[in-house]
Design an enzyme around this catalytic site. Structure first.
Site, PDB file in Angstrom:
ATOM      1  N   SER A  23       0.849  -1.187   0.000  1.00  0.00           N
ATOM      2  CA  SER A  23       0.000   0.000   0.000  1.00  0.00           C
ATOM      3  C   SER A  23       0.884   1.237   0.000  1.00  0.00           C
ATOM      4  O   SER A  23       2.052   1.172  -0.387  1.00  0.00           O
ATOM      5  CB  SER A  23      -0.935  -0.029   1.218  1.00  0.00           C
ATOM      6  N   ASN A  24       0.357   2.380   0.389  1.00  0.00           N
ATOM      7  CA  ASN A  24       1.118   3.638   0.397  1.00  0.00           C
ATOM      8  C   ASN A  24       0.514   4.560   1.461  1.00  0.00           C
ATOM      9  O   ASN A  24      -0.544   4.257   2.011  1.00  0.00           O
ATOM     10  CB  ASN A  24       1.080   4.266  -1.009  1.00  0.00           C
ATOM     11  N   PRO A  25       1.169   5.686   1.749  1.00  0.00           N
ATOM     12  CA  PRO A  25       0.733   6.500   2.898  1.00  0.00           C
ATOM     13  C   PRO A  25      -0.467   7.418   2.639  1.00  0.00           C
ATOM     14  O   PRO A  25      -0.780   8.259   3.484  1.00  0.00           O
ATOM     15  CB  PRO A  25       1.965   7.366   3.219  1.00  0.00           C
ATOM     16  N   SER A  26      -1.157   7.293   1.520  1.00  0.00           N
ATOM     17  CA  SER A  26      -2.297   8.178   1.247  1.00  0.00           C
ATOM     18  C   SER A  26      -3.338   8.063   2.361  1.00  0.00           C
ATOM     19  O   SER A  26      -3.687   6.962   2.787  1.00  0.00           O
ATOM     20  CB  SER A  26      -2.934   7.803  -0.088  1.00  0.00           C
ATOM     21  N   ALA A  90      -4.488   7.166  -4.668  1.00  0.00           N
ATOM     22  CA  ALA A  90      -3.131   6.652  -4.861  1.00  0.00           C
ATOM     23  C   ALA A  90      -3.270   5.146  -5.058  1.00  0.00           C
ATOM     24  O   ALA A  90      -3.100   4.352  -4.134  1.00  0.00           O
ATOM     25  CB  ALA A  90      -2.266   6.979  -3.652  1.00  0.00           C
TER      26      ALA A  90
END
Ligand code: C5P
Length: 212
Positions: A23-26, A90
Site C-alpha cells: 500500500s502507500n501512505p495516502s 493513490a
C-alpha cells in the site's frame, strides 16, 4: 440538473496473504476535501474510497473499496453518467501475482514476491470517455514536479493534471495543507495554494468544473 462528480480517494491494498499487503501512505484527505467542495458547488458526488479513517462526508455517496480491482469495478459502474471525474486515489501500481489464502509462515523462509500491474483506472476511463466529460488526474511527484506533471498530462490523456510534491517530511500525504500545480491540456498552468486542503479543493473545483 446538477452536475455529477465522481472521485476516487485514498490508497488501495494489494494482499500477499490475509495479513500482508502492499500500500502507500495516502490518507484520502485531498479526495475527501474535493468531495466536500464539489458538493458545496452544488454537484451530485460519488466518492470511491480505499481504506481511510476519515468521517463520511455529508451529502455524498460513499463507496468503500479495498483493492485496485474493486476500485476499478466500482468506478467502471459509475463513470458513464459523470460530468467530472477526479482521479485522486493513490492506486497501487502493482500487486502480488498470487494472493495466498493462508498466512505465509515466517519459518518457511523469505517468500519470492512476484508482482503484476494493477488495472490503471484513470487510463481505462479516459479510453471510454464521451465528449463533454472532464477528466482530472493527480500525480504524486518527487524531483521536478512540473516536468513530471506535464509528461503525465500527455501520457494519460486527461484534461487537467494536478501535480503534487510528495518529497520530504512535509510531503502532501497525510498533511492538512497542500500546494498543487494544475496543468491544463490547453497549456494552462495555475498554482493552487499552499493553503488548507479544503481551500485548495474549492479552488480546484472552480477551475475544472464543466459549464452547462
Ligand atoms: O502513473 P501514476 O500512478 O503516477 O498516475 C497517477 C494518476 O493515475 C492518478 O490520477 C491516479 O488516481 C491514477 N491511477 C489509476 N490507477 C492506477 C494508477 C494510477 O487510476 N492503477
Amino acid at each position: 440538473m446538477a452536475l455529477r462528480c465522481l472521485i476516487t480517494a485514498g490508497p488501495t491494498r494489494e494482499f500477499l496473504d490475509p495479513v500482508r499487503f502492499l500500500s502507500n501512505p495516502s490518507t484520502g484527505k485531498m479526495g475527501f476535501a474535493l468531495a466536500e467542495a464539489a458538493r458545496e458547488a452544488g454537484m451530485t458526488v460519488d466518492l470511491v474510497a480505499g481504506p481511510v479513517s476519515l468521517p463520511e462526508p455529508e451529502g455524498v455517496m460513499l463507496y468503500p473499496v479495498v483493492t485496485a480491482e474493486e476500485m476499478f469495478h466500482q468506478v467502471d459502474g459509475l463513470f458513464g453518467p459523470c460530468d467530472l471525474f477526479l482521479s485522486v486515489a493513490a492506486v497501487s501500481d502493482w500487486r502480488p501475482k498470487v494472493r495466498l489464502d493462508r498466512k505465509v509462515r515466517r519459518e518457511a523462509g523469505v517468500p519470492a514476491l512476484e508482482l503484476e500491474p494493477c488495472p490503471d483506472i484513470l487510463r481505462a476511463m479516459v479510453a471510454r470517455r464521451r465528449p463533454g466529460q472532464v477528466v482530472v488526474g493527480f500525480a504524486a511527484e518527487t524531483g521536478d514536479v512540473e516536468a513530471g506533471g506535464r509528461a503525465k498530462l500527455a501520457s494519460k490523456g486527461v484534461d487537467f493534471l494536478a501535480a503534487n510534491d510528495v518529497s520530504g517530511p512535509s510531503g502532501a500525504f497525510g498533511a492538512d495543507t497542500n500546494r498543487l500545480v494544475l496543468l491544463g491540456a490547453d497549456g494552462s498552468r495555475r498554482v493552487l495554494g499552499p493553503d488548507t486542503k479544503a481551500a485548495v479543493a474549492r479552488a480546484l473545483i472552480a477551475a475544472v468544473a464543466p459549464s452547462r
